[in-house]
Design a protein around this motif. Structure first.
Motif, short mmCIF file in Angstrom:
data_model
loop_
_atom_site.label_atom_id
_atom_site.label_comp_id
_atom_site.label_asym_id
_atom_site.label_seq_id
_atom_site.Cartn_x
_atom_site.Cartn_y
_atom_site.Cartn_z
N ASP A 124 0.84 -1.21 0.00
CA ASP A 124 0.00 0.00 0.00
C ASP A 124 0.87 1.25 0.00
OD1 ASP A 124 -2.23 -1.56 0.04
OD2 ASP A 124 -2.65 -1.30 2.17
N GLY A 125 1.94 1.22 0.79
CA GLY A 125 2.83 2.38 0.86
C GLY A 125 3.55 2.64 -0.45
N ILE A 126 4.00 1.59 -1.09
CA ILE A 126 4.67 1.75 -2.39
C ILE A 126 3.71 2.31 -3.42
CG2 ILE A 126 5.71 0.48 -4.31
CD1 ILE A 126 6.94 -1.41 -2.22
N GLY A 127 2.48 1.77 -3.42
CA GLY A 127 1.49 2.26 -4.37
C GLY A 127 1.10 3.70 -4.12
N ARG A 128 1.03 4.08 -2.84
CA ARG A 128 0.60 5.43 -2.48
C ARG A 128 1.69 6.47 -2.72
NH1 ARG A 128 -0.14 4.33 2.20
NH2 ARG A 128 1.59 5.37 3.25
N THR A 129 2.94 6.11 -2.43
CA THR A 129 4.04 7.09 -2.52
C THR A 129 4.81 7.03 -3.84
OG1 THR A 129 5.66 5.57 -1.51
CG2 THR A 129 4.33 6.95 -0.01
N GLY A 130 4.65 5.93 -4.56
CA GLY A 130 5.42 5.77 -5.78
C GLY A 130 6.91 5.54 -5.49
N ALA A 131 7.21 4.97 -4.32
CA ALA A 131 8.60 4.74 -3.92
C ALA A 131 9.31 3.80 -4.89
CB ALA A 131 8.65 4.19 -2.51
N ARG A 132 10.59 4.11 -5.17
CA ARG A 132 11.40 3.24 -6.03
C ARG A 132 12.16 2.20 -5.22
NH1 ARG A 132 12.79 8.37 -8.67
NH2 ARG A 132 11.64 8.51 -10.64
N VAL A 133 12.43 2.53 -3.94
CA VAL A 133 13.18 1.62 -3.08
C VAL A 133 12.49 1.53 -1.72
CG1 VAL A 133 15.42 1.06 -2.06
CG2 VAL A 133 15.33 2.35 -4.20
N ALA A 134 12.35 0.30 -1.23
CA ALA A 134 11.75 0.07 0.09
C ALA A 134 12.77 -0.65 0.97
CB ALA A 134 10.49 -0.76 -0.03
N ILE A 135 12.98 -0.10 2.16
CA ILE A 135 13.90 -0.71 3.11
C ILE A 135 13.08 -1.47 4.15
CG2 ILE A 135 15.67 -0.28 4.86
CD1 ILE A 135 16.21 2.40 3.44
N ILE A 136 13.41 -2.74 4.36
CA ILE A 136 12.80 -3.54 5.43
C ILE A 136 13.89 -3.80 6.46
CG2 ILE A 136 11.61 -5.66 6.05
CD1 ILE A 136 10.60 -5.89 3.20
N ASP A 137 13.76 -3.18 7.63
CA ASP A 137 14.78 -3.31 8.66
C ASP A 137 14.33 -4.33 9.71
OD1 ASP A 137 17.26 -2.43 10.07
OD2 ASP A 137 15.79 -1.83 11.59
N ILE A 138 15.13 -5.37 9.91
CA ILE A 138 14.75 -6.44 10.84
C ILE A 138 15.62 -6.44 12.10
CG2 ILE A 138 13.84 -7.88 8.99
CD1 ILE A 138 16.38 -9.56 9.16
N THR A 139 16.27 -5.32 12.37
CA THR A 139 17.11 -5.22 13.57
C THR A 139 16.32 -5.55 14.83
OG1 THR A 139 18.41 -3.48 12.50
CG2 THR A 139 18.65 -3.71 14.89
N GLY A 140 15.08 -5.08 14.90
CA GLY A 140 14.28 -5.27 16.10
C GLY A 140 13.44 -6.53 16.13
N VAL A 141 13.57 -7.41 15.14
CA VAL A 141 12.83 -8.67 15.14
C VAL A 141 13.52 -9.65 16.07
CG1 VAL A 141 12.00 -10.60 13.75
CG2 VAL A 141 11.97 -8.29 12.81
N ALA A 142 12.78 -10.12 17.09
CA ALA A 142 13.39 -10.95 18.13
C ALA A 142 13.91 -12.28 17.59
CB ALA A 142 12.37 -11.19 19.24
N LEU A 143 13.17 -12.88 16.70
CA LEU A 143 13.55 -14.20 16.20
C LEU A 143 13.35 -14.24 14.69
CD1 LEU A 143 14.33 -17.20 16.62
CD2 LEU A 143 11.89 -17.68 16.93
N VAL A 144 14.42 -14.57 13.97
CA VAL A 144 14.32 -14.73 12.52
C VAL A 144 14.52 -16.21 12.22
CG1 VAL A 144 15.28 -14.12 10.28
CG2 VAL A 144 15.22 -12.41 12.10
N ASP A 145 13.44 -16.88 11.87
CA ASP A 145 13.51 -18.29 11.53
C ASP A 145 13.09 -18.49 10.08
OD1 ASP A 145 10.81 -17.81 11.60
OD2 ASP A 145 10.41 -19.05 13.37
#
Length: 301
Positions: free
Chosen positions: A208-229
């Motif tokens: 939704d955010g990409i469609g609304r803003t027309g962003a060319r690049v999206a950053i997904i930051d997982i620093t705060g994710v407690a468990l990455v499985d």
């Protein structure tokens, strides 16, 4: 003398019968008073109870045949309101709940018991949630006689549950924000645990955010994710691939050494996805990618 004696005995007999009748009447009066006292106590207990007791027909419109008087305390109606009009109850069940409630009642014959919750119209016009336990009563031949039900006003509990649901939803939204970094770069810092609902929310918010803003690049930051499985990794890759289908590049930041090892061991396909150890470094990479994309889009064909 025999006549007088016989007459006296007859009188004595009549008097004895009268005395016996008086004693029996007195006993009956005591029994009636005792029954009346018990009935009064029972009515008092029912009146003070948070449970409304009723009986109704076992089919058709399930019209109420008996309703405890304490119904007035919860819904404003008298017991006679229900018993004098066969359709009174059904006409005050919320239209959106009607089909579900009647389908539940129609299954009574299978197990002789059902329960459901629905909205019922208070006399003042408000809709209040009730919990309804219904048991089917049968005669010796197995024929359905009537339904015996127990109503409980659960509106406060349902309101509390709805409040908790809304608060939980708000917390999820707060923990899945989409932050604009520049004109063509957005970032989504993730915090906490990931479950199926959260993963779907990440995907929806990102797209939704990409469609609304027309962003060319999206950053997904997982620093705060407690468990990455494996599940979390799969959800991130799905989100990244979906973003690519919308024409946006994806940068995943906050990848710790153990996460990198896990992704390698799982042979996760990161084609087209840029990774970075920190959010700060990822922002610099994303802005560079956005400028390159803008320059490429500005070149003449």
């Amino acid at each position: 003398m025999q006549s007088m004696t016989g007459s006296g005995a007859e009188v004595d007999g009549i008097q004895g019968e009268l005395e016996s009748a008086r004693r029996r009447i007195a006993e009956l009066e005591r029994e009636i008073a005792d029954v009346a006292a018990k009935e009064a106590r029972l009515r008092g207990l029912v009146s003070a109870s948070p449970i409304v007791i009723y009986t109704c027909k076992p089919s058709g419109d399930y019209g109420v045949t008996y309703m405890s008087e304490n119904v007035c305390r919860f819904f404003g109606y008298t017991a006679e309101d229900f018993t004098s009009d066969s359709s009174f109850w059904a006409e005050r069940v919320h239209p959106d709940d009607m089909d579900r409630v009647f389908r539940s009642l129609e299954k009574l014959s299978e197990h002789d018991y059902t329960k459901h919750e629905y909205r019922f119209k208070h006399k003042d016009g408000r809709w209040r949630w009730v919990h309804d336990d219904v048991a089917l009563s049968r005669d010796a031949s197995g024929n359905a006689i009537e339904c015996v039900g127990f109503w409980q006003d659960v509106d406060e509990r349902r309101s509390a549950e709805e409040l908790i649901r809304r608060q939980s939803e708000s917390l999820r939204e707060m923990s899945t924000p989409l932050v604009p970094i520049s004109e063509h770069v957005v970032a989504m810092p993730l915090i906490g645990l990931m479950d199926s609902h959260r993963a779907q929310q990440v995907l929806s918010t990102l797209l939704d955010g990409i469609g609304r803003t027309g962003a060319r690049v999206a950053i997904i930051d997982i620093t705060g994710v407690a468990l990455v499985d494996t599940y979390v990794a799969s959800a991130l890759i799905r989100s990244a691939k979906a973003a690519q289908l919308m024409g946006a590049r994806v940068v995943i930041t906050g990848i710790r050494p153990e996460v990198a090892q896990m992704l390698v061991s799982l042979q996760v396909d990161l084609a087209g996805i840029v990774t970075s150890g920190t959010l700060q470094a990822g922002i610099a990479v994303a802005q560079s990618m956005a400028r390159a994309g803008a320059a490429e889009g500005a070149r003449p064909a």
